[in-house]
Each structure stands twice: as C-alpha cells, then as structure tokens.
Design a protein around this motif. Sequence first.
Motif, mmCIF file in Angstrom:
data_model
loop_
_atom_site.group_PDB
_atom_site.id
_atom_site.type_symbol
_atom_site.label_atom_id
_atom_site.label_comp_id
_atom_site.label_asym_id
_atom_site.label_seq_id
_atom_site.Cartn_x
_atom_site.Cartn_y
_atom_site.Cartn_z
ATOM 1 N N ASN A 84 0.833 -1.198 0.000
ATOM 2 C CA ASN A 84 0.000 0.000 0.000
ATOM 3 C C ASN A 84 0.872 1.255 0.000
ATOM 4 O OD1 ASN A 84 -2.311 -1.661 0.219
ATOM 5 N ND2 ASN A 84 -2.155 -1.646 2.459
ATOM 6 N N SER A 85 0.262 2.366 -0.359
ATOM 7 C CA SER A 85 0.951 3.658 -0.366
ATOM 8 C C SER A 85 2.306 3.557 -1.068
ATOM 9 C CB SER A 85 1.145 4.161 1.075
ATOM 10 O OG SER A 85 -0.087 4.277 1.738
ATOM 11 N N LEU A 86 2.285 3.003 -2.248
ATOM 12 C CA LEU A 86 3.540 2.763 -2.965
ATOM 13 C C LEU A 86 4.253 4.059 -3.304
ATOM 14 C CD1 LEU A 86 2.354 -0.191 -5.170
ATOM 15 C CD2 LEU A 86 4.342 -0.236 -3.656
ATOM 16 N N LYS A 87 5.577 3.977 -3.290
ATOM 17 C CA LYS A 87 6.433 5.125 -3.568
ATOM 18 C C LYS A 87 7.336 4.805 -4.768
ATOM 19 C CE LYS A 87 6.752 5.946 1.416
ATOM 20 N NZ LYS A 87 7.670 6.085 2.573
ATOM 21 N N PRO A 88 7.819 5.818 -5.453
ATOM 22 C CA PRO A 88 8.725 5.542 -6.583
ATOM 23 C C PRO A 88 9.924 4.692 -6.179
ATOM 24 C CG PRO A 88 7.977 7.805 -6.676
ATOM 25 C CD PRO A 88 7.459 7.244 -5.374
ATOM 26 N N GLU A 89 10.396 4.844 -4.963
ATOM 27 C CA GLU A 89 11.550 4.045 -4.517
ATOM 28 C C GLU A 89 11.203 2.580 -4.287
ATOM 29 O OE1 GLU A 89 10.423 6.943 -3.214
ATOM 30 O OE2 GLU A 89 10.649 6.954 -1.013
ATOM 31 N N ASP A 90 9.934 2.223 -4.379
ATOM 32 C CA ASP A 90 9.546 0.811 -4.314
ATOM 33 C C ASP A 90 9.706 0.126 -5.661
ATOM 34 O OD1 ASP A 90 6.869 1.801 -2.151
ATOM 35 O OD2 ASP A 90 8.740 0.796 -1.567
ATOM 36 N N THR A 91 10.040 0.878 -6.682
ATOM 37 C CA THR A 91 10.235 0.306 -8.010
ATOM 38 C C THR A 91 11.366 -0.720 -7.987
ATOM 39 O OG1 THR A 91 9.423 2.264 -9.152
ATOM 40 C CG2 THR A 91 10.900 0.820 -10.391
ATOM 41 N N ALA A 92 11.065 -1.936 -8.430
ATOM 42 C CA ALA A 92 12.039 -3.028 -8.395
ATOM 43 C C ALA A 92 11.407 -4.268 -9.017
ATOM 44 C CB ALA A 92 12.457 -3.333 -6.962
ATOM 45 N N GLN A 117 7.922 -7.439 -12.185
ATOM 46 C CA GLN A 117 8.329 -6.042 -12.152
ATOM 47 C C GLN A 117 7.230 -5.174 -11.541
ATOM 48 O OE1 GLN A 117 11.309 -4.432 -13.350
ATOM 49 N NE2 GLN A 117 10.394 -2.676 -12.276
ATOM 50 N N VAL A 118 7.644 -4.328 -10.617
ATOM 51 C CA VAL A 118 6.767 -3.302 -10.056
ATOM 52 C C VAL A 118 7.395 -1.952 -10.356
ATOM 53 C CG1 VAL A 118 5.840 -2.288 -7.943
ATOM 54 C CG2 VAL A 118 5.869 -4.782 -8.227
ATOM 55 N N THR A 119 6.640 -1.097 -11.014
ATOM 56 C CA THR A 119 7.119 0.237 -11.344
ATOM 57 C C THR A 119 6.135 1.254 -10.787
ATOM 58 O OG1 THR A 119 8.150 -0.571 -13.382
ATOM 59 C CG2 THR A 119 7.833 1.810 -13.173
ATOM 60 N N VAL A 120 6.646 2.181 -9.982
ATOM 61 C CA VAL A 120 5.807 3.204 -9.359
ATOM 62 C C VAL A 120 6.221 4.559 -9.908
ATOM 63 C CG1 VAL A 120 4.988 4.183 -7.199
ATOM 64 C CG2 VAL A 120 5.713 1.775 -7.279
ATOM 65 N N SER A 121 5.304 5.211 -10.574
ATOM 66 C CA SER A 121 5.589 6.522 -11.153
ATOM 67 C C SER A 121 5.191 7.621 -10.171
ATOM 68 C CB SER A 121 4.851 6.691 -12.468
ATOM 69 O OG SER A 121 3.459 6.674 -12.249
ATOM 70 N N SER A 122 5.904 8.730 -10.262
ATOM 71 C CA SER A 122 5.627 9.837 -9.331
ATOM 72 C C SER A 122 4.578 10.776 -9.885
ATOM 73 C CB SER A 122 6.919 10.606 -9.077
ATOM 74 O OG SER A 122 7.465 11.072 -10.286
#
Length: 122
Positions: A84-92, A117-122
């Motif tokens: 939850n509350s994913l952040k760009p730094e969770d991208t991996a 792959q998980v990609t979180v955009s800002s």
Amino acid sequence: QVQLVESGGGLVQAGDSLRLSCAASGRTFDGYMMAWFRQAPGKEREFVARITWSGSSTYVADSRKGRFTISRDNAKNTVYLQMNSLKPEDTAVYYCAADRGSALNAKTVDYWGQGTQVTVSS
C-alpha cells in the motif's frame, strides 16, 4: 521440480496499492520460510518480508512496516504481498523465495521465482 511463480506486478502511480502473488508447487513446503525480496537496478537484492509456511509468524522489514503485509492461502499454496501507499523508490523486480532457513539472506535462499516487475511513477 520446485516452481515459484509470481504475478501481480505492473505500473502504478505513487500512493496506489498492488498485491503480488506467489504460487508454489513441486514439493511440500512444510517447514519452509516463504519470503519476498526485491531488486532495484544497480542494487543488491534485499529482503522485504517473510512468513512461515503455516502462516503462524510473519516479519516485515522495518522500512516497510505499516505499508507492506505478507500473508498466505494454504488451500492455494500461494503467498501474497500486499503493498500500500507505494512510492517511486519501491520500483524493483520483486522475487518470491522459499528457504529452509531464516529467508533473510538472499545469498542462501534455496528456491527463487522468476520475479515480477513493479514500477511506481511519481
């Protein structure tokens, strides 16, 4: 043959949620610790969370407590990672792991999935 198959990754925006799944097959995993790791580009694979095969005990890395939850479904031989509350730094790339030990050290894990792959955009 042991198989750990991850699914559920994708591209999301900051603040969104994702649930990753890991379907385990090929052997009995009684006594195994099931875990999630992640690896960002240029970085080492790092521990995220773990759960006993019975589901009786869980542990989430301190930096992700409160946002990530690990769980499992015995009937489906599946382990989940709710993020939850994913952040760009969770991208991996997120990897499922099965280990007869503590499942805290990526270098000693017994079995790995192929990753999702998980990609979180800002």
